[in-house]
Design a protein around this motif. Structure first.
Motif, mmCIF file in Angstrom:
data_model
loop_
_atom_site.group_PDB
_atom_site.id
_atom_site.type_symbol
_atom_site.label_atom_id
_atom_site.label_comp_id
_atom_site.label_asym_id
_atom_site.label_seq_id
_atom_site.Cartn_x
_atom_site.Cartn_y
_atom_site.Cartn_z
ATOM 1 N N GLU A 114 0.822 -1.219 0.000
ATOM 2 C CA GLU A 114 0.000 0.000 0.000
ATOM 3 C C GLU A 114 0.849 1.258 0.000
ATOM 4 O O GLU A 114 0.462 2.282 -0.562
ATOM 5 C CB GLU A 114 -0.931 -0.011 1.215
ATOM 6 N N ALA A 115 2.020 1.193 0.614
ATOM 7 C CA ALA A 115 2.896 2.369 0.680
ATOM 8 C C ALA A 115 3.487 2.711 -0.685
ATOM 9 O O ALA A 115 4.031 3.804 -0.866
ATOM 10 C CB ALA A 115 4.016 2.131 1.689
ATOM 11 N N ALA A 116 3.368 1.784 -1.650
ATOM 12 C CA ALA A 116 3.946 2.008 -2.980
ATOM 13 C C ALA A 116 2.891 2.334 -4.024
ATOM 14 O O ALA A 116 3.207 2.480 -5.205
ATOM 15 C CB ALA A 116 4.737 0.771 -3.416
ATOM 16 N N GLU A 117 1.615 2.463 -3.620
ATOM 17 C CA GLU A 117 0.509 2.532 -4.572
ATOM 18 C C GLU A 117 0.501 3.792 -5.430
ATOM 19 O O GLU A 117 0.320 3.724 -6.639
ATOM 20 C CB GLU A 117 -0.826 2.423 -3.820
ATOM 21 N N ASP A 118 0.668 4.969 -4.835
ATOM 22 C CA ASP A 118 0.525 6.223 -5.581
ATOM 23 C C ASP A 118 1.833 6.591 -6.276
ATOM 24 O O ASP A 118 2.859 6.787 -5.628
ATOM 25 C CB ASP A 118 0.100 7.358 -4.647
ATOM 26 N N VAL A 119 1.782 6.697 -7.605
ATOM 27 C CA VAL A 119 2.965 7.051 -8.388
ATOM 28 C C VAL A 119 2.621 8.190 -9.339
ATOM 29 O O VAL A 119 1.454 8.431 -9.652
ATOM 30 C CB VAL A 119 3.490 5.834 -9.185
ATOM 31 N N LEU A 120 3.663 8.887 -9.790
ATOM 32 C CA LEU A 120 3.498 9.990 -10.746
ATOM 33 C C LEU A 120 4.031 9.514 -12.087
ATOM 34 O O LEU A 120 5.246 9.455 -12.301
ATOM 35 C CB LEU A 120 4.260 11.225 -10.268
ATOM 36 N N VAL A 121 3.123 9.158 -13.008
ATOM 37 C CA VAL A 121 3.538 8.489 -14.232
ATOM 38 C C VAL A 121 2.633 8.840 -15.401
ATOM 39 O O VAL A 121 1.547 9.388 -15.225
ATOM 40 C CB VAL A 121 3.512 6.950 -14.059
ATOM 41 N N ASP A 122 3.091 8.496 -16.583
ATOM 42 C CA ASP A 122 2.237 8.410 -17.760
ATOM 43 C C ASP A 122 1.670 6.997 -17.753
ATOM 44 O O ASP A 122 2.386 6.022 -18.003
ATOM 45 C CB ASP A 122 3.054 8.666 -19.033
ATOM 46 N N ARG A 123 0.386 6.866 -17.455
ATOM 47 C CA ARG A 123 -0.222 5.546 -17.220
ATOM 48 C C ARG A 123 -0.034 4.601 -18.401
ATOM 49 O O ARG A 123 0.322 3.426 -18.225
ATOM 50 C CB ARG A 123 -1.722 5.714 -16.940
ATOM 51 N N ILE A 124 -0.261 5.093 -19.620
ATOM 52 C CA ILE A 124 -0.178 4.229 -20.791
ATOM 53 C C ILE A 124 1.253 3.729 -20.993
ATOM 54 O O ILE A 124 1.481 2.559 -21.318
ATOM 55 C CB ILE A 124 -0.669 4.962 -22.051
ATOM 56 N N GLN A 125 2.228 4.612 -20.769
ATOM 57 C CA GLN A 125 3.619 4.192 -20.941
ATOM 58 C C GLN A 125 4.010 3.111 -19.938
ATOM 59 O O GLN A 125 4.696 2.145 -20.283
ATOM 60 C CB GLN A 125 4.553 5.392 -20.812
ATOM 61 N N ILE A 126 3.563 3.256 -18.694
ATOM 62 C CA ILE A 126 3.896 2.247 -17.688
ATOM 63 C C ILE A 126 3.150 0.953 -17.973
ATOM 64 O O ILE A 126 3.671 -0.147 -17.743
ATOM 65 C CB ILE A 126 3.593 2.773 -16.265
ATOM 66 N N GLN A 127 1.935 1.045 -18.486
ATOM 67 C CA GLN A 127 1.253 -0.163 -18.941
ATOM 68 C C GLN A 127 2.063 -0.857 -20.024
ATOM 69 O O GLN A 127 2.158 -2.089 -20.051
ATOM 70 C CB GLN A 127 -0.134 0.179 -19.478
ATOM 71 N N GLN A 128 2.652 -0.063 -20.910
ATOM 72 C CA GLN A 128 3.441 -0.657 -21.982
ATOM 73 C C GLN A 128 4.633 -1.413 -21.418
ATOM 74 O O GLN A 128 4.960 -2.517 -21.875
ATOM 75 C CB GLN A 128 3.917 0.437 -22.946
#
Length: 400
Positions: free
Chosen positions: A278-292
């Motif tokens: 749970e402590a790792a849940e929130d991230v600052l990302v481009d969602r589609i790129q990380i999905q890739q």
């Protein structure tokens, strides 16, 4: 519609008191049977139990949500209340014909049909019906799945696949362009050297500065320099290409990525486990790129396990120093070949006969572009474990 007592359904026309009492007892039995009630309360699909004349004696919470009725409103009512025409008018005849002939049209087979909500709207359903006898009374249990939700999930999956494919093509083009730029710089530099050498030799031999040969060499040098400028500008454009990064939840990204990577039967026979910190849940990302990134790693894992007996994928997240989240994708494949391991994230390195060798290179570019790093280690479950890190979302400092 007036609410009825759960254990005292109203007597219906043509129903004798003995039958009414028996069915009242049956409904009461369902209500008092803790095991049966726990099934009714927790089954994810809508569940409706009717007697042999079509009147409802049990109506699950999932059915309440699906149809918009409370159980107390429908217990003792004809199930055709939930059917649009022509089934609404014909259902009693279906049941009567089954009682008389024993010829089942739907029971034990199921079918796709339509149902009607309380507000009168209709929707497609997948209906499965089973038959049993309890205390001498024949009952029918219907399990109903709302195909509207299934179609919506399918549509959402197709949207995600389209988004991912679009970003993948762009990423492949960028990686390919960067790699080509790097590779072309060397032959361009060599051509420049040859042109300069040829010009110097001609000058030593007294060939005039405005001779056709020296003019051609000068033009050649100009074109080489122009090609070099184009490549430099291309690399700078790719290097500084901006993406929009927003707060995202790793659990959701991982769930969607697994659905995308293992769709179309790719995950058949593979056990998948996800363990989230749970402590790792929130991230600052481009969602589609990380999905890739995740889809590439998951698909690589499934392909690596194609010849192994044990097939399992484990995805784990954990927080690092309160600033980064680490994601691990581990498999039970044969592990990495030493030759590949040394050049793992370089473009055009692949073990696939039809692959371009850009997948892991793109993963590396995306992760590094997010301020993280990516690497591979032996997997604790037997194959290879890919690790990568991403920045936490910071409420006090939102970047784009």
């Amino acid at each position: 519609m007036p609410e009825k007592s759960l254990d005292r359904p109203q007597q219906r026309p043509g129903q004798d008191k003995a039958t009414n009492a028996a069915e009242a007892g049956m409904t009461s039995l369902f209500r008092d049977d803790t095991y049966f009630q726990s099934i009714i309360d927790t089954v994810p699909d809508a569940m409706i139990v009717i007697d042999e004349t079509g009147f409802m004696i049990a109506f699950s919470p999932a059915a309440e949500k699906m149809f918009g009725y409370l159980a107390g409103e429908l217990i003792g009512e004809n199930v055709n209340t939930l059917m649009p025409s022509p089934d609404h008018e014909r259902h009693d005849g279906y049941l009567r014909r089954y009682r008389e002939t024993g010829n089942a049209q739907i029971i034990g087979k199921g079918r796709v049909t339509t149902a009607r909500r309380r507000d009168g709207t209709t929707f497609p359903i997948d209906l499965s019906i089973g038959e049993a006898e309890v205390d001498g009374i024949r009952i029918f249990t219907g399990i109903i799945r709302d195909l509207t939700e299934r179609h919506e999930r399918t549509r959402r999956l197709h949207v995600l696949q389209s988004e991912l494919a679009h970003v993948a093509r762009i990423s492949q083009m960028g990686t390919l362009a960067t790699s080509l730029a790097h590779e072309l710089n060397q032959p361009l530099a060599a051509i420049t050297n040859y042109v300069e050498t040829a010009s110097a030799v001609l000058a030593q031999q007294g060939v005039g500065e405005h001779s056709t040969v020296r003019e051609a060499l000068s033009l050649c040098a100009d074109e080489v320099e122009r090609a070099g400028d184009i490549i430099r500008h291309l690399r700078e454009f790719i290097k500084h290409g901006e993406t929009t990064r927003v707060r995202a939840t790793l659990g959701t990204i991982i769930d969607e990525s697994i659905a995308l990577a293992l769709a179309d039967g790719a995950g058949r026979g593979i056990a998948t486990a996800v363990r989230l910190d749970e402590a790792a849940e929130d991230v600052l990302v481009d969602r589609i790129q990380i999905q890739q990134v995740l889809v590439n790693l998951l698909r690589n894992a499934t392909e690596a396990m194609s010849e192994t007996r044990s097939k399992a994928i484990e995805v784990v997240t954990r927080a690092i120093d309160g600033k980064m989240s680490e994601i691990i994708v581990a498999d039970t494949g044969p592990g990495l070949e030493p030759r590949i391991a040394r050049r793992l994230f370089q473009p055009f390195e692949t073990t696939k006969p039809t692959g371009m060798g850009l997948g892991l290179s793109i993963c590396h570019t995306i992760v590094v572009g997010h301020g993280g790093r990516i690497w591979a280690e032996p997997s604790p479950i037997g194959g290879t474990a890919f690790h990568f890190t991403l920045p936490h979302f910071d409420d006090t400092k939102v970047e784009t």
